[in-house]
Design a protein around this motif. Sequence first.
Motif, PDB file in Angstrom:
ATOM      1  N   SER A  34     -21.316  52.929 -49.147  1.00 17.50           N
ATOM      2  CA  SER A  34     -20.611  53.610 -47.987  1.00 17.50           C
ATOM      3  C   SER A  34     -19.271  53.127 -47.904  1.00 17.50           C
ATOM      4  N   LEU A  35     -18.444  54.208 -47.999  1.00 18.96           N
ATOM      5  CA  LEU A  35     -17.036  53.965 -48.255  1.00 18.96           C
ATOM      6  C   LEU A  35     -16.072  54.491 -46.945  1.00 18.96           C
ATOM      7  N   THR A  36     -15.193  53.897 -46.648  1.00 17.92           N
ATOM      8  CA  THR A  36     -14.358  54.015 -45.463  1.00 17.92           C
ATOM      9  C   THR A  36     -12.907  53.959 -45.557  1.00 17.92           C
ATOM     10  N   GLY A  37     -12.170  54.692 -44.837  1.00 20.11           N
ATOM     11  CA  GLY A  37     -10.600  54.739 -45.024  1.00 20.11           C
ATOM     12  C   GLY A  37     -10.275  55.816 -43.997  1.00 20.11           C
ATOM     13  N   ARG A  38      -8.954  55.844 -44.021  1.00 17.46           N
ATOM     14  CA  ARG A  38      -8.265  56.513 -43.022  1.00 17.46           C
ATOM     15  C   ARG A  38      -7.898  58.175 -43.370  1.00 17.46           C
ATOM     16  N   ASN A  39      -7.740  58.273 -44.762  1.00 19.06           N
ATOM     17  CA  ASN A  39      -7.423  59.420 -45.302  1.00 19.06           C
ATOM     18  C   ASN A  39      -8.601  60.195 -45.741  1.00 19.06           C
ATOM     19  N   ASP A  64     -10.569  54.386 -38.480  1.00 18.56           N
ATOM     20  CA  ASP A  64      -9.455  53.504 -38.426  1.00 18.56           C
ATOM     21  C   ASP A  64      -9.853  52.047 -37.791  1.00 18.56           C
ATOM     22  N   LEU A  65      -9.555  51.043 -38.526  1.00 24.27           N
ATOM     23  CA  LEU A  65     -10.334  49.928 -38.419  1.00 24.27           C
ATOM     24  C   LEU A  65      -9.447  48.965 -37.279  1.00 24.27           C
ATOM     25  N   SER A  66      -8.567  49.660 -36.797  1.00 27.96           N
ATOM     26  CA  SER A  66      -7.775  49.004 -35.612  1.00 27.96           C
ATOM     27  C   SER A  66      -8.700  49.351 -34.312  1.00 27.96           C
ATOM     28  N   LYS A  67      -9.570  50.523 -34.418  1.00 30.89           N
ATOM     29  CA  LYS A  67     -10.352  51.056 -33.337  1.00 30.89           C
ATOM     30  C   LYS A  67     -11.688  50.383 -33.410  1.00 30.89           C
ATOM     31  N   GLN A  68     -12.111  49.958 -32.363  1.00 28.06           N
ATOM     32  CA  GLN A  68     -13.485  49.453 -31.954  1.00 28.06           C
ATOM     33  C   GLN A  68     -14.650  50.424 -32.371  1.00 28.06           C
ATOM     34  N   ASP A  69     -14.555  51.556 -31.680  1.00 31.28           N
ATOM     35  CA  ASP A  69     -15.480  52.658 -31.851  1.00 31.28           C
ATOM     36  C   ASP A  69     -15.736  53.073 -33.200  1.00 31.28           C
ATOM     37  N   ASP A  70     -14.564  53.147 -34.055  1.00 28.33           N
ATOM     38  CA  ASP A  70     -14.561  53.573 -35.418  1.00 28.33           C
ATOM     39  C   ASP A  70     -15.471  52.445 -36.209  1.00 28.33           C
ATOM     40  N   MET A  71     -15.120  51.378 -35.999  1.00 23.72           N
ATOM     41  CA  MET A  71     -15.839  50.208 -36.884  1.00 23.72           C
ATOM     42  C   MET A  71     -17.248  50.508 -36.303  1.00 23.72           C
ATOM     43  N   GLU A  72     -17.509  50.374 -35.088  1.00 32.10           N
ATOM     44  CA  GLU A  72     -19.267  50.522 -34.862  1.00 32.10           C
ATOM     45  C   GLU A  72     -19.718  51.590 -35.530  1.00 32.10           C
ATOM     46  N   ARG A  73     -18.897  52.889 -35.461  1.00 36.99           N
ATOM     47  CA  ARG A  73     -19.595  54.010 -36.099  1.00 36.99           C
ATOM     48  C   ARG A  73     -19.685  53.938 -37.626  1.00 36.99           C
ATOM     49  N   ILE A  74     -18.932  53.237 -38.224  1.00 35.00           N
ATOM     50  CA  ILE A  74     -18.945  52.917 -39.623  1.00 35.00           C
ATOM     51  C   ILE A  74     -20.495  52.198 -40.268  1.00 35.00           C
ATOM     52  N   ILE A  75     -20.647  51.135 -39.448  1.00 29.52           N
ATOM     53  CA  ILE A  75     -21.876  50.229 -39.620  1.00 29.52           C
ATOM     54  C   ILE A  75     -23.082  51.171 -39.225  1.00 29.52           C
ATOM     55  N   LYS A  76     -22.978  51.839 -38.204  1.00 24.35           N
ATOM     56  CA  LYS A  76     -24.216  52.681 -37.508  1.00 24.35           C
ATOM     57  C   LYS A  76     -24.637  53.698 -38.323  1.00 24.35           C
ATOM     58  N   GLU A  77     -23.438  54.408 -38.897  1.00 26.38           N
ATOM     59  CA  GLU A  77     -24.011  55.731 -39.785  1.00 26.38           C
ATOM     60  C   GLU A  77     -24.339  55.003 -41.329  1.00 26.38           C
ATOM     61  N   ALA A  79     -26.169  52.366 -41.641  1.00 26.09           N
ATOM     62  CA  ALA A  79     -27.667  51.880 -41.075  1.00 26.09           C
ATOM     63  C   ALA A  79     -28.472  53.067 -41.137  1.00 26.09           C
ATOM     64  N   GLU A  80     -27.896  54.234 -40.464  1.00 24.07           N
ATOM     65  CA  GLU A  80     -28.742  55.265 -40.363  1.00 24.07           C
ATOM     66  C   GLU A  80     -29.147  56.047 -41.485  1.00 24.07           C
ATOM     67  N   LYS A  81     -28.112  56.113 -42.514  1.00 24.23           N
ATOM     68  CA  LYS A  81     -28.334  56.850 -43.837  1.00 24.23           C
ATOM     69  C   LYS A  81     -29.494  55.991 -44.694  1.00 24.23           C
ATOM     70  N   PHE A  82     -28.842  54.578 -44.855  1.00 20.85           N
ATOM     71  CA  PHE A  82     -29.419  53.864 -45.986  1.00 20.85           C
ATOM     72  C   PHE A  82     -30.503  52.844 -45.363  1.00 20.85           C
ATOM     73  N   LEU A 122     -16.496  43.498 -38.274  1.00 23.27           N
ATOM     74  CA  LEU A 122     -17.332  44.200 -39.264  1.00 23.27           C
ATOM     75  C   LEU A 122     -18.351  43.150 -39.753  1.00 23.27           C
ATOM     76  N   THR A 123     -17.958  41.789 -39.858  1.00 23.44           N
ATOM     77  CA  THR A 123     -18.804  40.739 -40.087  1.00 23.44           C
ATOM     78  C   THR A 123     -19.879  40.596 -38.994  1.00 23.44           C
ATOM     79  N   LYS A 124     -19.461  40.655 -37.848  1.00 22.24           N
ATOM     80  CA  LYS A 124     -20.524  40.583 -36.754  1.00 22.24           C
ATOM     81  C   LYS A 124     -21.507  41.916 -36.630  1.00 22.24           C
ATOM     82  N   LEU A 125     -20.981  43.000 -37.106  1.00 16.88           N
ATOM     83  CA  LEU A 125     -21.773  44.137 -36.888  1.00 16.88           C
ATOM     84  C   LEU A 125     -22.733  44.394 -38.117  1.00 16.88           C
ATOM     85  N   ALA A 126     -22.215  43.947 -39.200  1.00 16.08           N
ATOM     86  CA  ALA A 126     -23.174  43.976 -40.412  1.00 16.08           C
ATOM     87  C   ALA A 126     -24.160  42.713 -40.327  1.00 16.08           C
TER      88      ALA A 126
END
Length: 258
Positions: A34-39, A64-77, A79-82, A122-126
């Motif tokens: 699961s890879l994340t980045g802004r570009n 964008d890791l400065s945005k709470q919603d984006d961090m939550e979406r990264i972990i959510k997606e 978990a949903e996939k894997f 991200l530690t908390k979410l994961a």
Amino acid sequence: MSEFASKVIVITGASSGIGAATAKELSKQGALLSLTGRNKERLAQVADECKNLGAKDVLYVVGDLSKQDDMERIIKETAEKFGEIHVLVNNAGFAVISPIADVTLDEFDRCFNVNVRAVLYLTKLALPYLEKTKGNIVNISSFLSSMYTLPGFTIYTTTKAACDHITKSSALELAKNGVRVNAVNPAVVETNAYTNTGFSEEQSKAAYVEQAKLHPLNERNIKVEEVVDAILFLASDKATMITGNCLRVDGGRALTGQ
């Protein structure tokens, strides 16, 4: 078969540099990534390369890791996939190189948001997923995190000191749950870090030449692959009793105080 085969590994800042190199090496070992980045363009390119190198499956999430919603979406997606997470690599980082007299609060906030706030959140979410898999976290810090600093690096080094303390404190707290937390603290690695902070290509090349002389071992900068090796070691079963460790990969530079 690699121990990383079919393990779900989240890597932030995966569109270039250390993050991309880590993803590609894990791909050769059959990981689920699961890879994340802004570009988006660069991230998609890395994802394709990982698939070609043997990754069992690759998810990429632009965020964008400065945005709470984006961090939550990264972990959510993820978990949903894997359905699970085995390793979190908090690699994304942002550097401010500026004299204190010129620093802005926006730069301060941006640097802390990515280098500190995102690592903690991200530690908390994961964590719920890592507890189930008895997984681990590898944070990417810096050899400048503790006893050493450089002019103009006040904000950056402070964030990396905070990263080390998050590493140690969370390692102690999460040990009872079987979750390990470590950090890799490299010296100068030749990536796009200088150009990302506003250096021209010529300035960047000149800076790397000067920095290389300050590493006592072989008088060269650290190779990306050498940092990746340290990340994979700490994430592996070879490090089952290593937690709260901040592993310097610096060619002895911290010994010189420069």
